[in-house]
Write a protein that holds these residues in place. Sequence first.
Motif, PDB file in Angstrom:
ATOM      1  N   LEU A   1      45.700  26.776  46.910  1.00 24.61           N
ATOM      2  CA  LEU A   1      45.443  27.300  44.954  1.00 24.61           C
ATOM      3  C   LEU A   1      46.824  27.213  44.380  1.00 24.61           C
ATOM      4  O   LEU A   1      46.858  26.946  42.993  1.00 24.61           O
ATOM      5  CB  LEU A   1      45.681  28.638  45.003  1.00 24.61           C
TER       6      LEU A   1
ATOM      7  N   PRO B   1      44.937  38.622  34.284  1.00 22.99           N
ATOM      8  CA  PRO B   1      43.986  38.012  34.833  1.00 22.99           C
ATOM      9  C   PRO B   1      44.388  37.607  36.144  1.00 22.99           C
ATOM     10  O   PRO B   1      43.767  37.245  37.350  1.00 22.99           O
ATOM     11  CB  PRO B   1      43.127  37.789  33.927  1.00 22.99           C
ATOM     12  N   LEU B   2      45.519  36.735  35.763  1.00 26.28           N
ATOM     13  CA  LEU B   2      45.610  35.582  36.451  1.00 26.28           C
ATOM     14  C   LEU B   2      45.888  36.147  38.171  1.00 26.28           C
ATOM     15  O   LEU B   2      45.920  35.812  39.520  1.00 26.28           O
ATOM     16  CB  LEU B   2      47.003  35.099  36.130  1.00 26.28           C
TER      17      LEU B   2
ATOM     18  N   ARG C   1      50.770  35.327  44.666  1.00 29.56           N
ATOM     19  CA  ARG C   1      51.959  35.463  43.416  1.00 29.56           C
ATOM     20  C   ARG C   1      52.976  34.115  44.325  1.00 29.56           C
ATOM     21  O   ARG C   1      53.778  33.128  42.708  1.00 29.56           O
ATOM     22  CB  ARG C   1      52.767  36.517  43.566  1.00 29.56           C
TER      23      ARG C   1
ATOM     24  N   ILE D   1      45.782  23.768  42.160  1.00 26.16           N
ATOM     25  CA  ILE D   1      45.081  24.318  41.303  1.00 26.16           C
ATOM     26  C   ILE D   1      46.237  24.526  40.117  1.00 26.16           C
ATOM     27  O   ILE D   1      46.102  23.865  39.082  1.00 26.16           O
ATOM     28  CB  ILE D   1      43.928  25.102  41.328  1.00 26.16           C
TER      29      ILE D   1
ATOM     30  N   THR E   1      44.913  38.728  39.278  1.00 28.48           N
ATOM     31  CA  THR E   1      43.680  39.336  40.043  1.00 28.48           C
ATOM     32  C   THR E   1      42.629  38.431  41.009  1.00 28.48           C
ATOM     33  O   THR E   1      41.612  38.831  41.374  1.00 28.48           O
ATOM     34  CB  THR E   1      42.460  40.301  39.211  1.00 28.48           C
ATOM     35  N   THR E   2      43.207  37.504  40.550  1.00 28.26           N
ATOM     36  CA  THR E   2      42.506  36.139  41.374  1.00 28.26           C
ATOM     37  C   THR E   2      42.976  35.910  42.596  1.00 28.26           C
ATOM     38  O   THR E   2      43.553  36.502  43.153  1.00 28.26           O
ATOM     39  CB  THR E   2      42.760  34.723  40.303  1.00 28.26           C
ATOM     40  N   GLN E   3      42.341  34.715  43.170  1.00 29.77           N
ATOM     41  CA  GLN E   3      42.717  34.930  44.839  1.00 29.77           C
ATOM     42  C   GLN E   3      44.777  34.373  45.133  1.00 29.77           C
ATOM     43  O   GLN E   3      44.603  34.361  46.326  1.00 29.77           O
ATOM     44  CB  GLN E   3      42.025  33.919  45.331  1.00 29.77           C
ATOM     45  N   ALA E   4      45.045  33.549  43.741  1.00 28.12           N
ATOM     46  CA  ALA E   4      46.509  32.617  44.041  1.00 28.12           C
ATOM     47  C   ALA E   4      46.900  34.043  44.575  1.00 28.12           C
ATOM     48  O   ALA E   4      47.365  35.353  43.471  1.00 28.12           O
ATOM     49  CB  ALA E   4      46.858  32.893  43.324  1.00 28.12           C
TER      50      ALA E   4
ATOM     51  N   LEU F   1      51.194  30.931  42.632  1.00 27.40           N
ATOM     52  CA  LEU F   1      51.854  30.359  41.540  1.00 27.40           C
ATOM     53  C   LEU F   1      52.266  30.280  40.659  1.00 27.40           C
ATOM     54  O   LEU F   1      52.982  29.764  40.120  1.00 27.40           O
ATOM     55  CB  LEU F   1      50.839  32.195  40.265  1.00 27.40           C
TER      56      LEU F   1
END
Lengths: 391, 242
Positions: free
Chosen positions: A4, A217-218, A225, A7, A220-223, A228
């Motif tokens: 992730l 929204p970021l 913190r 990505i 609430t993804t699978q990534a 990210l």
Amino acid sequence: MNSLWGIVFKKELKDLFRDRKTVIMSVLLPLVLFPLLFGLIGKGVKSTTEKVAKEVKIAYIGEESSFKNFLSSVPNIKIVETKDYQEEVKKGTIYLAVVVEEDFDEKLSQEKMSDIKIIYDSESTNSQTALDVVKDVINTYKDEVVKGRLEKRGIDVSILSPVDVKNEPVNREKAGGGALMLTMLLPLYLIIYAITGPMAAAVDLGAGEKERGTLEPLLTTQASRMQLLFGKLFAITVMGIIGTTSSLTGLYIAFKYSMDFMGDVGLKISIGSLVLIGVTAIILNMIFAAVELAVSIYARSFKEAQTYLSPVTIIGMIVAYGTYMMDVKSASTMMFNIPLANISLIIKEFIIGVYNPMHIVITFVWAIVYIIAAILFARYMFSREEVVFRT
Amino acid sequence: MIEVIGLTKKFKEVTAVDNVSFKVDKGEIVGLLGENGAGKTTTLRMISTMLKPTSGTAKICGLDLVNEPDKVRKKIGILFGGEVGLYDRLTARENIKYFADLSGLSSEEANRNIEFLAEMLDMKEYIDRRVGKFSRGMKQKVAIARSIVHNPDVMLFDEPTIGLDVSSSAIVQDFILDCKKKGRAIIFSSHSMREVERLCDRVVIIHKGRIVYDGKIEDLRREYNGEDLEKVFLRLVGDKDE
Ligand SMILES: Nc1ncnc2c1ncn2[C@@H]1O[C@H](COP(=O)(O)OP(=O)(O)OP(=O)(O)O)[C@@H](O)[C@H]1O
Ligand SMILES: [Mg+2]
């Protein structure tokens, strides 16, 4: 499958590279700035100097003499007939005027002293250049005369130069004279570029994400913190390294082609040193990338991020300038514990080809500590609800 | 589908959400109605795992919010109002794909879903253009597609029509109704009773972090004898001030 953070990293780089402003400011501008600046100045100076040296237009005032013959035999000197030489020198139509005393040849043959006066314009660079050329010619002429007089008496010319001085620096093999200049400038530049290079990207990927409303929204993804954070951190670091690289390339091109700087002073840096300096530059960029990202996450908006980051820049610059004149040879091991100063010193050592294991270990361990601290700081910012959701 | 159990959030001395409990069934739209600062956004942020509850929890499709936030995130899609939240320098497709990738979809699955959504939302024409120059309505569609690309069972809308003109609002409202048809559980926050009346099956009215009413819209109407519901809402939230 892609991790992730990978990505995130790829997306952020793509996004940054599509930003024309970022690309221009952090890649193109540093690349062309120095060459353009140096090029324009260098070319201007060079071309007029060359023009003057190619055809030195002077006036000869006085009767015919052996000196006049000597002067006109020099290929790049052109003797121009003139009436009002003072005026013409002032106007610049001739570069200078040579005024020879009466009975010049006669005095010469009697071995008396003769005067030559040079009228030139101290405010004109062309006139200065011509002055240098003519003085050289006069010196050669003088030598010729002296040689003739000595030969008449059967004395060897070498009696006039009892000592011959040759300069030879002790560290010729290791690094040329350019190294001194480089030990002062390179650490300074590397630190400044590491501060300014990642800045735009850090502002965009931290505060920018908040301001655009993409952070929610970021989250609430699978990534996670951390994922990210790392994706962003590496993207920012890459931008910083690209910035440093293009700045240095620009600087190198500027020196190389405008002033023949590198060639003249014989700068030699080993591949090993270059690699070590490169690694140090990457570390520097990571440190500032992490600090700037943390600050940027803390800020509410682009504007705030820029405001908070200016003191970071200023502090970094002060330290960088503080180490600018520092002499590595007299630096104690203790000094390798001072943040930034140690990095500046180690770069200086690498340039002159000194690899002190103790200094390297201390500096790099500290560097790793700074990076981890900066990442933890960024993570802390990113994990605090009141920071992420500040409105 | 969604079961909120005693959810509470304190920010230092402020209690933004105070012991809130309610349920949302499959295919049901529940309106979360409240004035500015009532605690709507905070509630939805907790349900979407962005904020940790001070106490209480919620179960999403049987998954506990506090213990299994990662699994919960797979089940929910959010569309929050205000900024649309898109990357201007990426194309519509890249925007949607980024979130699909980060939601753990395989590449084929992501591409399939994006094709489907492009068709459904009528975005084919501009899906490969950069978002920066899009109209607000076009951006809204991209944001919608992004919120649902991973096929969530639960959709959370936080004042999604705020600042939108009539036609953009209609796009969003149609989308919400479509989600209902597909059997998703939906929470829709708003400060306008009108909007809630039009879309929702049930309404949860909160005031200063507390629930002051929870029931069917029809029941509310019956209870107040066909009075204007906007006035009823004002009275309900006004009552508590004394
Ligand atoms: N991160 C935060 N830190 C401190 N206080 C907060 C934070 N977020 C919200 N609050 C406070 O919690 C309360 C509820 O805020 P919230 O944003 O949930 O209300 P809302 O119903 O969404 O209002 P609005 O209609 O204005 O969006 C407010 O008093 C607000 O000031
Ligand atoms: Mg809100």
